[in-house]
Structure formats: structure tokens, C-alpha cells
Enzyme design. Structure first.
Site, mmCIF file in Angstrom:
data_model
loop_
_atom_site.group_PDB
_atom_site.id
_atom_site.type_symbol
_atom_site.label_atom_id
_atom_site.label_comp_id
_atom_site.label_asym_id
_atom_site.label_seq_id
_atom_site.Cartn_x
_atom_site.Cartn_y
_atom_site.Cartn_z
ATOM 1 N N HIS A 81 0.432 -1.519 0.418
ATOM 2 C CA HIS A 81 0.020 -0.252 0.321
ATOM 3 C C HIS A 81 1.150 0.991 -0.141
ATOM 4 O O HIS A 81 2.025 1.197 0.719
ATOM 5 C CB HIS A 81 -1.300 -0.129 1.136
ATOM 6 C CG HIS A 81 -1.640 1.317 1.687
ATOM 7 N ND1 HIS A 81 -2.743 1.733 0.938
ATOM 8 C CD2 HIS A 81 -1.487 2.284 2.073
ATOM 9 C CE1 HIS A 81 -3.577 2.434 0.717
ATOM 10 N NE2 HIS A 81 -2.157 2.846 1.571
ATOM 11 N N ASP A 93 -15.214 3.477 7.717
ATOM 12 C CA ASP A 93 -14.118 4.163 7.149
ATOM 13 C C ASP A 93 -14.878 5.539 6.765
ATOM 14 O O ASP A 93 -14.341 6.734 6.762
ATOM 15 C CB ASP A 93 -12.661 4.042 6.879
ATOM 16 C CG ASP A 93 -11.432 4.808 6.258
ATOM 17 O OD1 ASP A 93 -11.293 5.503 6.969
ATOM 18 O OD2 ASP A 93 -11.596 5.439 5.446
ATOM 19 N N ARG A 124 -14.127 13.837 9.096
ATOM 20 C CA ARG A 124 -13.057 14.379 8.995
ATOM 21 C C ARG A 124 -12.704 15.525 8.726
ATOM 22 O O ARG A 124 -12.023 16.711 8.340
ATOM 23 C CB ARG A 124 -11.371 13.202 9.186
ATOM 24 C CG ARG A 124 -11.702 12.249 10.426
ATOM 25 C CD ARG A 124 -11.152 11.125 10.059
ATOM 26 N NE ARG A 124 -9.513 11.319 9.788
ATOM 27 C CZ ARG A 124 -8.570 10.736 9.339
ATOM 28 N NH1 ARG A 124 -8.836 9.071 8.304
ATOM 29 N NH2 ARG A 124 -8.105 10.930 8.911
ATOM 30 N N LYS A 133 -8.919 -0.952 6.628
ATOM 31 C CA LYS A 133 -8.877 -1.528 4.947
ATOM 32 C C LYS A 133 -7.763 -2.339 4.995
ATOM 33 O O LYS A 133 -8.226 -3.144 4.275
ATOM 34 C CB LYS A 133 -8.281 -0.292 3.867
ATOM 35 C CG LYS A 133 -9.881 1.012 4.495
ATOM 36 C CD LYS A 133 -9.361 1.909 2.718
ATOM 37 C CE LYS A 133 -8.908 2.866 3.964
ATOM 38 N NZ LYS A 133 -8.854 4.774 3.396
#
Ligand code: URA
Length: 435
Positions: A83, A162, A169, A188
Site C-alpha cells: 500500500h 472509515d 474528518r 481497510k
């Protein structure tokens, strides 16, 4: 517990139990918490921080808010997930997916579309005629079993908490909190189920994390969270103070990925590819030392195996595999070269944000989630930091649907994105830290 009492624990610098965090995320998913309460809690976390134990428990609660895959022993060989936290010109997923599959590593990669200044892997792949990313998890897993790699669009089924938290956020100035970023990314990854996770945490002017200290803190926390949740973890903090490679723009980046998979490409993209791929081979226990890993990976790039695997990936997802032999099939706008620098020197810096914003303004990126993009728009750098350039040399080439806009941008970028020095400049260090 009443949400106000839950928030108050963090306001008073207390530590949550895993059960309290679990209950809060479960209540969030049942829409029992007002957005103002969620916002207040996020601000309390931003200001007071979280312990590693809390961040790991929050990650677990978020990962468990939707479907969770368990890929352990589900493939005939080692399984890994690489990632990147995202940066300008970062096309490494397109290269590492096929390269690692050619090395025997199985990967289900779920990626995002681009938003803001960083391009998304899915947008890059969708610049290949016919390529489909909106595939079900079962279809993708089937493909991983057959050819070793599948790259699909991030689904809302994995870690849906999320998405809910991120939306709040975004409008409460709490995106920057390191435990919130870490749990967002890691939830995730944990839900996607790979036993080995290798993270590329980008750091610098073109990255989400601007400072080295912030990037290191994030990388270290994500490694700790992953280890606490039973994963084999590794993270590199890597330099994003100039675009990665020479190509910025969806189809242009696919072309550059093909160059690297064909044994060539810009030295920085090739080097970072080998660094990250070697980490995956080491962390999965596929090879025992870094020298052997790099040797094996370099051979797969040189002998065409990695490129053919990219062809297999394209074909399996409905795209035209002939682009690996003939990248011109991707199409393209005509090339507009910048007029040339007024004096010679060494390239001291290239501002990634200036390049990324220009690409976005040409239609190559999105301002809103549903915007359509021009996958052929982009910028090619004709020099990188540390290169010697002569007076009159064109520093970049612009690819734009509107010629007049392209001509104007080429001149503007040459003047504003590049800084030249009278003295030789060292090439930047690519890997800043390893965790
Ligand atoms: N990427 C994510 O997935 N989440 C964040 O919070 C930041 C970057």
C-alpha cells in the site's frame, strides 16, 4: 455509554478499552451518534492522541464494521498487499502487482480513484482501453488464484466505518490526526485480509504527510497496529519532494510503468520498485537476503516475465493486452514542449504540487468524486532533480486537449515548478527510513 461520556474520556486524556471503541463504532454504524458528537470525538482524538493499544482497537472495530476477508492459506503461494499513502507520479502499484505475481506472490489489490492532487491507481488502469476495475471480490479472488494478481476498486463493503468517519474528518479539520490516518488506512488493509502488508509512506511536498517526523510516526504506528493484529508488517518512508519518475498523468504513467516492466524506465521508479518488491519477498519469507531478492526481481524485469504478467492482468480485466507491445494504442494528445530554460544549471527542485495541479486543471484529475477525467492529459518531465540542463533545453512536455491551454501551461510550469542551481546537486535519497 452516552456519547458525551465517551467523548469526555478522551477530553480528560483517558484511555479507551477495546470494548468502548467497539461499541462506539457499532453505534456509529447504526446511525445512533450525531455528526456533531462524532466531530467532537474526532477533535478530542486529534488533540489528545491515542495509545498504540487504542489505535489497534479502533482499527479492529473499523475493520469489523463490514465484510472481512481472510486470505490465509487461500492461495497456492504467499499472499501480500503493498500500500502507498499516495504521491505525485506514483505508479508503483501498476509495476509491483505484475512483477511480484511473476515472482510467485499472490495479491488482491483494492485501490482508490484519485481525489485532490494524487492520482488513483484505478484511474491509471482505466486509461487502458476496455480495462474494468468495478469487479466483485469473488471475481477478483478467482483471478488472483489464476494469474497471481487482481486490482479492483475499493468497495464500500470493506471497513464502511472509515467512509463515515472520513466524511466528518474532512469537514472538521481532523484529517491530520496520525492515529486517525493510521486506523483509516490499516482498517481497510486488515479487512482486505492479506497476512503480509508492506507500506510505502510517502513524505514531502507532493505527499499527504509533508514532514519527515510525521511520516515516520505514521509508518511506525501502522507497523505496530498491523503487528498487534497478527500481520507481517514492513514500512518504508520514501521521498516525495519531486514527482516520482518523469510521467504525471494517467495514460502517461501506464506508459512509464510498461517501460519499467520492460527493463527500462527512470532510475528512481526502477530503484523504488526493487526496494519495495524486495521487502515483499523478504517479509513473506520467499527469499532470505536482499541481494538475492533484487537479483531475482531484476531478472524478471529483464527477461519480459513481469511485462507478460502485466499483459495477463490487462487481459483478465477486459483490457487490450496489445498495449504492452504498442503503448501508442493508449492514444495521446499532441506533445507541447516547454520553450526552454533561459540559462543552464543543475535541477535543484521540481515542485510536485505545481505539476499535479496543472494536470488536474487540464482535466487529468478530479475536484469532486464524480468528475469525469481526461486520462490522456499530463506532464512529462524532461529532467529530474540532480540532472544538468543547458540553456534553451526544454524541461517538460505537456499533453493537453486544448492546445492554447497546453502552450500556456508548458511555459508557466517551466518558470514556476523548476528551480535550477549554479552548482551540482546530489540526487535525492529515495528511502528515508525503514520500520
Ligand atoms: N488515506 C486513507 O485511506 N485514510 C486517511 O485518513 C488518509 C489517507
Amino acid at each position: 455509554m452516552h456519547p458525551a461520556a465517551f467523548i469526555d474520556i478522551k477530553v480528560k486524556q483517558g484511555e479507551y478499552t477495546p470494548q468502548q471503541l467497539d461499541d462506539f463504532i457499532a453505534a456509529l454504524m447504526r446511525d445512533e451518534i450525531d455528526d456533531c458528537q462524532v466531530g467532537a470525538w474526532l477533535m478530542a482524538v486529534l488533540l489528545q492522541g491515542m495509545t498504540i493499544k487504542e489505535a489497534a482497537a479502533l482499527t479492529t472495530a473499523m475493520a469489523s464494521s463490514g465484510k472481512r476477508l481472510n486470505l490465509d492459506n487461500s492461495m497456492p503461494g504467499p499472499i501480500a498487499d503493498k500500500h502507498s499513502s499516495g504521491g505525485v507520479g506514483d505508479k508503483l502499484t501498476l509495476i509491483l502487482g505484475p512483477l511480484l505475481a511473476a515472482a510467485g506472490i499472490y495479491q488482491l489489490k483494492l485501490s482508490g480513484r484519485g481525489l485532490g492532487h494524487t492520482g488513483g491507481t484505478i484511474d491509471k488502469l482505466e486509461s487502458i482501453p476496455g480495462f474494468k476495475c468495478d469487479l466483485s471480490i469473488d471475481t477478483l479472488l478467482d483471478q488472483v488464484r489464476r494469474i497471481g494478481v487482481a486490482i479492483g476498486a475499493q468497495t464500500k463493503d470493506l471497513a464502511p466505518a472509515d467512509g463515515k468517519l472520513y466524511a466528518i474528518r474532512d469537514v472538521t479539520a481532523t484529517v491530520e490526526s496520525i492515529p486517525l490516518i493510521a486506523s483509516s488506512i490499516m482498517s481497510k488493509k486488515i479487512a482486505a485480509g492479506a497476512p503480509t502488508i508492506v507500506l510505502d509512506v510517502k513524505c514531502g511536498t507532493g505527499a499527504f504527510m509533508k514532514t519527515e517526523s510525521g511520516a515516520k510516526e505514521l509508518a511506525s504506528l501502522m507497523v505496530e497496529i498491523g503487528k498487534a493484529l497478527g500481520r507481517n508488517m514492513r514500512a518504508l518512508v520514501t521521498n516525495m519532494n519531486q514527482p516520482l519518475g518523469r510521467a504525471v498523468g494517467n495514460a502517461l504513467e501506464v506508459r512509464e510503468a510498461i517501460e519499467v516492466l520492460n527493463g527500462g524506465g527512470p532510475p528512481d521508479v526502477r530503484e523504488l520498485t526493487l526496494e519495495l518488491a524486495a521487502e515483499v519477498l523478504l517479509t513473506t519469507g520467499t527469499v532470505s537476503d536482499v541481494g538475492k531478492a533484487r537479483e531475482q526481481l531484476s531478472a524478471l524485469l529483464a527477461n519480459g516475465s513481469a511485462l507478460q504478467k502485466f499483459g495477463d492482468l490487462i487481459e483478465a480485466q477486459g483490457g487490450n493486452r496489445k498495449i504492452i507491445e504498442n503503448p501508442n494504442l493508449l492514444g495521446g494528445h499532441s506533445a507541447i514542449k516547454s520553450p526552454g530554460c533561459t540559462k543552464g544549471g543543475w535541477v535543484k527542485s521540481i515542485d510536485p504540487m505545481t505539476i499535479a495541479i496543472a494536470c488536474k486543471n487540464m482535466g487529468g484529475g478530479r475536484s469532486r468524486k464524480d468528475d469525469l477525467i481526461d486520462s490522456l492529459a499530463g506532464v512529462e518531465l524532461n529532467a529530474q532533480v540532480g540532472d544538468r540542463v543547458e540553456a534553451g533545453q526544454s524541461l517538460l512536455t505537456v499533453y493537453c486537449a486544448e492546445e492554447a491551454q497546453g502552450v500556456q501551461l508548458a511555459q508557466q510550469l517551466e518558470n514556476t515548478a523548476f528551480i535550477l542551481s549554479d552548482r551540482p546537486i546530489e540526487r535525492p535519497i529515495l528511502v528515508l527510513e525503514r520500520f
